[in-house]
Scaffold this motif. Structure first.
Motif, PDB file in Angstrom:
ATOM      1  N   GLY A  75      -4.975 -16.314   9.637  1.00 49.66           N
ATOM      2  CA  GLY A  75      -4.423 -17.608   9.193  1.00 49.66           C
ATOM      3  C   GLY A  75      -2.909 -17.553   9.113  1.00 49.66           C
ATOM      4  N   GLN A  76      -2.377 -18.350   8.197  1.00 46.19           N
ATOM      5  CA  GLN A  76      -0.925 -18.442   8.034  1.00 46.19           C
ATOM      6  C   GLN A  76      -0.508 -17.768   6.728  1.00 46.19           C
ATOM      7  N   LEU A  77       0.759 -17.402   6.673  1.00 47.54           N
ATOM      8  CA  LEU A  77       1.325 -16.969   5.394  1.00 47.54           C
ATOM      9  C   LEU A  77       1.285 -18.174   4.444  1.00 47.54           C
ATOM     10  N   GLY A  78       0.717 -17.999   3.248  1.00 49.91           N
ATOM     11  CA  GLY A  78       0.718 -19.082   2.257  1.00 49.91           C
ATOM     12  C   GLY A  78       2.065 -19.120   1.558  1.00 49.91           C
TER      13      GLY A  78
ATOM     14  N   THR B  93      14.128 -23.949  -4.540  1.00 49.92           N
ATOM     15  CA  THR B  93      15.496 -24.277  -4.936  1.00 49.92           C
ATOM     16  C   THR B  93      16.416 -23.054  -4.749  1.00 49.92           C
ATOM     17  N   TYR B  94      15.836 -21.930  -4.429  1.00 49.52           N
ATOM     18  CA  TYR B  94      16.643 -20.729  -4.178  1.00 49.52           C
ATOM     19  C   TYR B  94      16.877 -20.592  -2.676  1.00 49.52           C
ATOM     20  N   GLU B  95      18.001 -19.972  -2.342  1.00 52.67           N
ATOM     21  CA  GLU B  95      18.349 -19.838  -0.929  1.00 52.67           C
ATOM     22  C   GLU B  95      17.319 -18.993  -0.165  1.00 52.67           C
ATOM     23  N   PHE B  96      16.851 -17.916  -0.799  1.00 53.92           N
ATOM     24  CA  PHE B  96      15.969 -17.001  -0.063  1.00 53.92           C
ATOM     25  C   PHE B  96      14.506 -17.310  -0.400  1.00 53.92           C
ATOM     26  N   TYR B  97      14.123 -18.552  -0.098  1.00 59.08           N
ATOM     27  CA  TYR B  97      12.801 -19.041  -0.493  1.00 59.08           C
ATOM     28  C   TYR B  97      11.682 -18.186   0.110  1.00 59.08           C
ATOM     29  N   ASN B  98      10.861 -17.626  -0.739  1.00 54.54           N
ATOM     30  CA  ASN B  98       9.707 -16.838  -0.313  1.00 54.54           C
ATOM     31  C   ASN B  98      10.058 -15.710   0.667  1.00 54.54           C
ATOM     32  N   ALA B  99      11.263 -15.161   0.492  1.00 56.37           N
ATOM     33  CA  ALA B  99      11.726 -14.120   1.421  1.00 56.37           C
ATOM     34  C   ALA B  99      10.773 -12.922   1.470  1.00 56.37           C
ATOM     35  N   ILE B 100      10.172 -12.600   0.335  1.00 51.98           N
ATOM     36  CA  ILE B 100       9.352 -11.380   0.304  1.00 51.98           C
ATOM     37  C   ILE B 100       7.986 -11.591   0.961  1.00 51.98           C
ATOM     38  N   GLY B 101       7.415 -12.802   0.787  1.00 48.85           N
ATOM     39  CA  GLY B 101       6.177 -13.112   1.510  1.00 48.85           C
ATOM     40  C   GLY B 101       6.433 -13.001   3.018  1.00 48.85           C
ATOM     41  N   LYS B 102       7.551 -13.585   3.461  1.00 46.97           N
ATOM     42  CA  LYS B 102       7.876 -13.564   4.899  1.00 46.97           C
ATOM     43  C   LYS B 102       8.113 -12.130   5.382  1.00 46.97           C
ATOM     44  N   LYS B 103       8.816 -11.363   4.542  1.00 49.21           N
ATOM     45  CA  LYS B 103       9.117  -9.980   4.926  1.00 49.21           C
ATOM     46  C   LYS B 103       7.835  -9.145   5.020  1.00 49.21           C
ATOM     47  N   THR B 104       6.901  -9.408   4.115  1.00 56.09           N
ATOM     48  CA  THR B 104       5.636  -8.651   4.135  1.00 56.09           C
ATOM     49  C   THR B 104       4.931  -8.881   5.474  1.00 56.09           C
ATOM     50  N   VAL B 105       4.856 -10.137   5.886  1.00 56.43           N
ATOM     51  CA  VAL B 105       4.173 -10.465   7.141  1.00 56.43           C
ATOM     52  C   VAL B 105       4.926  -9.854   8.332  1.00 56.43           C
ATOM     53  N   GLU B 106       6.239  -9.982   8.302  1.00 53.89           N
ATOM     54  CA  GLU B 106       7.040  -9.448   9.420  1.00 53.89           C
ATOM     55  C   GLU B 106       6.832  -7.934   9.563  1.00 53.89           C
ATOM     56  N   LYS B 107       6.883  -7.236   8.422  1.00 53.06           N
ATOM     57  CA  LYS B 107       6.752  -5.771   8.473  1.00 53.06           C
ATOM     58  C   LYS B 107       5.339  -5.351   8.879  1.00 53.06           C
ATOM     59  N   LEU B 108       4.326  -5.982   8.275  1.00 50.09           N
ATOM     60  CA  LEU B 108       2.945  -5.582   8.590  1.00 50.09           C
ATOM     61  C   LEU B 108       2.624  -5.894  10.051  1.00 50.09           C
TER      62      LEU B 108
ATOM     63  N   LYS C  63      -6.631  -5.846   8.919  1.00 54.30           N
ATOM     64  CA  LYS C  63      -6.651  -7.313   8.928  1.00 54.30           C
ATOM     65  C   LYS C  63      -6.273  -7.759   7.522  1.00 54.30           C
ATOM     66  N   TYR C  64      -5.353  -8.709   7.438  1.00 56.97           N
ATOM     67  CA  TYR C  64      -4.870  -9.061   6.105  1.00 56.97           C
ATOM     68  C   TYR C  64      -4.525 -10.536   6.005  1.00 56.97           C
ATOM     69  N   VAL C  65      -4.405 -10.990   4.749  1.00 55.55           N
ATOM     70  CA  VAL C  65      -3.903 -12.334   4.472  1.00 55.55           C
ATOM     71  C   VAL C  65      -2.751 -12.165   3.481  1.00 55.55           C
ATOM     72  N   CYS C  66      -1.882 -13.148   3.442  1.00 58.09           N
ATOM     73  CA  CYS C  66      -0.720 -13.003   2.555  1.00 58.09           C
ATOM     74  C   CYS C  66      -0.327 -14.346   1.951  1.00 58.09           C
ATOM     75  N   PHE C  67      -0.124 -14.335   0.626  1.00 58.30           N
ATOM     76  CA  PHE C  67       0.361 -15.533  -0.071  1.00 58.30           C
ATOM     77  C   PHE C  67       1.672 -15.161  -0.773  1.00 58.30           C
ATOM     78  N   GLY C  68       2.730 -15.906  -0.449  1.00 58.02           N
ATOM     79  CA  GLY C  68       4.027 -15.650  -1.078  1.00 58.02           C
ATOM     80  C   GLY C  68       4.238 -16.612  -2.235  1.00 58.02           C
ATOM     81  N   LEU C  69       4.869 -16.105  -3.287  1.00 67.24           N
ATOM     82  CA  LEU C  69       5.191 -16.963  -4.436  1.00 67.24           C
ATOM     83  C   LEU C  69       6.710 -17.043  -4.539  1.00 67.24           C
TER      84      LEU C  69
END
Ligand code: FAD
Length: 686
Positions: A183-186, A159-174, A149-155
């Motif tokens: 909850g939701q990805l922060g 203004t960048y095209e790939f906004y918070n891509a790594i936070g999203k990728k972490t959630v997708e992969k896990l 069970k996990y929570v995730c906050f992306g930083l």
């Protein structure tokens, strides 16, 4: 073997030896109260489960961090989670642990509660350096994670095209491995400057969910120190073992000849900078109120290397004025040079800087005391109010986003200003110094796009830095940046100027070692010229965005001198006025001569005409030439402001495609995207 081959081989060998031996050569020597105990505590092993079992931890907060921001948020989260639910929690750098046991963590630690991930997105949607192996693990070895069970906050930065891509990728992969996101990805957005508020909003709503889903009991949050700060009566600032602001103990207390040598030979990185002499500094603007500094760092006594297009990180210190104000509000002025020992109270907590040290040193060299204050800080400092009135005043401010914005953020207060406002000047000698250390972010190095060429000046790094100094309408004082005002002060003294500055610094530094020197390290960049000199290039760099292009042009001159046939160069530069902030104005003329008829510079001066003109306008105006060069295989480079300019340039290019190729917008957009895919559209924006 040719000389070049030999030197390359030697460099590889040095790098290899450095890599293999790094841990040992720079190893800390134990938390014995000696100054060498930097990062002394921490894991004895990288086996996650073993560490957790040994230390009784039931939750873990991982961070993928490049500049330290994600790490700071991870530490804050871990502290609050532990305090709120009385669950022993540790933080871990993703690069410091092996993940094999993540799969069966519930078997190994039956009462394991939660994993949290604080994941920064870096560059063009890439993971931070310390998170690369984690994704490699998720992609390859990791089987299923049904018990996690996990929570995730992306930083990230919108203004960048790939906004918070790594936070999203972490959630997708896990999630794809069967783990359960609570909850939701922060999504923290640095682009809007709302990271603190985004974090607070995410965290506040999440804690209720965590409580319900993990069946936890909530307790009143009380500060539990992870670090003990003890005053030391035996040592003074003259004691050789006391850290006075050196990056780590090797800089003032090297134990062996080898350690002394390593200060010159490295390896140098974000924990071990090179103390670089500043050879030369000069002003680039022609203005009474605005400044831009050209500074040259000498590498002739080190084997530190860079290549054109890389970034240099400068390690700053805080100004005398900011340090003095902070010491005063904490009631520490009289004790500023008192030696203090730091001790980790938790085996998994790293000491953030060398110990023993002094109060002044901590505030001057190790903590980010000058920047804005977060509402979270004000909330948590409320437990240490110096008097009843202050205590009563805080909730109205800390619990209301709008009120906080109006009273603190909009006034550009820093922590000391804010404490002074809250207590109406009463001294906060009630705050434990460990709380200050644990609640304030570590002072981070500032990055600069190197403006020299490694072919033309192998042993010098040039930096072009605009000085951050302004008096906003809503503030009653000048708001200043740390590193750039330090460079301004160095320039003043080096050139024996008599101007009065807003911020003045201790330029001698610890033990007089920083006399016209600053710690630096290099960050390799992917912002590089095409390997074939004949490939045309288009450069868009207004303001200090011109910095790396100065390096590129100097590189091109070297190519011409070496007999290469170079491709066309089209350079779009912009600033306010040709008479005020047109940096390197004379140099560009010289470059044009040396680059024959291959170089063309197009300028946009935003404050010289009634209607403001920017580089993106000039790009569109010269759309035919731009598209002609792109058709010939040109590489397109953009450097400078990420918030507006980079996006504006991107849109202007799409428009240029539309106009020149007579295609609809979606096709033109695809053409622009294709350039990126082929690595022919490169950005160095901040
Ligand atoms: P900081 O101390 O970091 O302050 C940042 C801003 O916050 C300033 O505007 C400051 O005035 C403001 N501030 C200070 N106190 C407060 C407060 N209490 N409330 C609100 N705001 C406050 N810059 C260049 O000039 N040239 C370059 O070539 C260059 N290249 C870069 C390359 C990269 C890859 C990156 C990431 C950045 C680059 N930058 C460059 C930006 C540079 O790294 C610094 O961010 C910049 O110089 C400001 O640093 P500073 O320490 O002076 O300001």
């Amino acid at each position: 073997m040719e000389v070049l081959d030999l030197s390359v081989l030697l460099a590889i060998l040095v790098a290899l030896v450095a890599y293999v031996s790094k841990g040992k050569l720079w190893a800390a020597e134990g938390n014995d109260g000696s100054a060498s105990s930097y990062r002394a505590s921490g894991f004895e092993t990288n086996d996650l489960v073993e560490t957790m079992k040994k230390t009784g931890k039931k939750a873990i907060v991982f961070y993928g961090s490049q500049t330290g921001t994600a790490e700071d948020y991870a530490l804050k989260f871990a502290k609050e989670f532990q305090s709120k639910f009385k669950i022993s929690t540790m933080t871990a750098d993703l690069a410091d642990v092996s993940f094999e046991n993540l799969q069966n963590i519930r078997d190994e630690i039956p009462d394991f509660k939660l994993a949290a991930f604080f994941m920064a997105t870096y560059g063009e949607g890439e993971p931070t350096d310390n998170a690369v192996e984690f994704f490699d693990y998720l992609d390859n070895e990791c089987e299923e994670l049904p018990d996690l069970k996990y929570v995730c906050f992306g930083l990230g930065n919108s203004t960048y095209e790939f906004y918070n891509a790594i936070g999203k990728k972490t959630v997708e992969k896990l999630n794809s491995k069967g783990a359960t996101l609570i909850g939701q990805l922060g999504l923290g957005d640095d682009g809007k400057g709302s990271m603190d508020e985004d974090y607070m909003e995410w965290k506040d709503s999440l804690f209720d969910l965590i409580k319900d889903q993990l069946h936890l009991e909530e307790q009143a949050v009380e500060y539990e120190p992870s670090i003990a700060v003890v005053e030391n009566d035996e040592l003074t600032t003259s004691s050789p073992s006391v850290s006075l602001g050196e990056p780590n103990s090797h800089y003032f207390n090297p134990k062996t000849e080898d350690e002394v040598k390593l200060l010159e030979t490295g390896p140098f990185d974000h924990t071990h900078p090179y103390l670089a002499p500043i050879q030369n500094t000069r002003e680039l603007f022609n203005s009474e109120t605005r400044h831009c500094i050209h500074a040259e760092f000498d590498l002739s006594n080190t084997n530190l290397k860079y290549s054109t297009g890389d970034h240099v990180a400068i390690w700053p210190s805080n100004s005398n004025e900011k340090v003095e104000k902070f010491l005063a509000i904490l009631g520490l002025t009289g004790k500023k040079d008192k030696v203090i020992d730091l001790k980790s109270l938790d085996p998994t907590t790293h000491l953030p800087f060398p110990t023993p040290t002094t109060y002044d040193t901590v505030l001057r060299h190790y903590l980010e005391i000058s920047g804005p204050v977060s509402r979270q800080f004000v909330k948590s400092v409320s437990q240490f109010c110096p008097d009843k009135e202050t205590e009563e005043k805080i909730p109205a401010l800390a619990n209301d986003k709008e009120v906080f914005h109006k009273s603190v953020t909009e006034k550009y207060l820093n922590i000391a200003d804010c404490l002074e406002l809250l207590s109406s000047g009463a001294i906060w000698n009630t705050i434990p110094f460990s709380f200050i250390i644990e609640s304030i972010a570590k002072l981070q190095p500032r990055y600069y796009s190197i403006s020299s060429s490694s072919s033309m000046e192998k042993q010098t790094i040039h930096v072009t830095a605009v000085v951050e100094q302004e008096k906003p309408k809503t503030s009653d004082h000048y708001v200043t940046g740390v590193a750039t005002n330090l460079l301004l002060d160095i320039k003043k003294h080096q050139n024996k100027e008599t101007t009065k500055l807003i911020d003045n610094f201790d330029l001698e530094g610890p033990r007089g070692k920083f006399h016209y020197k600053l710690p630096i390290h290099i960050r390799r960049s992917t912002f590089k010229l095409p390997s074939n000199p004949a490939t045309p290039i288009i450069l868009v760099g207004p303001g200090t965005g011109a910095a790396p292009f100065r390096g590129f042009l100097r590189e091109k001159i070297k190519q011409v001198e070496n007999g290469a046939n170079i491709g066309e160069i089209l350079f779009f530069f912009g600033c306010r006025k040709s008479t005020e902030d047109f940096i390197y104005k004379e140099e560009w003329v010289e470059y044009a001569k040396k680059l024959d008829n291959k170089f063309k510079m197009i300028t946009a001066f935003s404050r010289e005409t009634e209607k403001k003109v920017y580089v993106q306008d000039k790009l569109l105006e010269n759309g035919a030439k731009v598209i002609e060069l792109l058709d010939k295989g040109a590489f397109f480079y953009v450097c400078g402001d990420a918030a507006n300019m980079a996006r504006g340039v991107q849109l202007a290019l799409v428009k240029a495609y539309q106009e020149q190729k007579k295609v609809p917008e979606d096709i033109a957009t695809t053409m622009g995207k294709q350039l990126r895919v082929n690595n022919r559209y490169q950005e160095d924006v901040w």
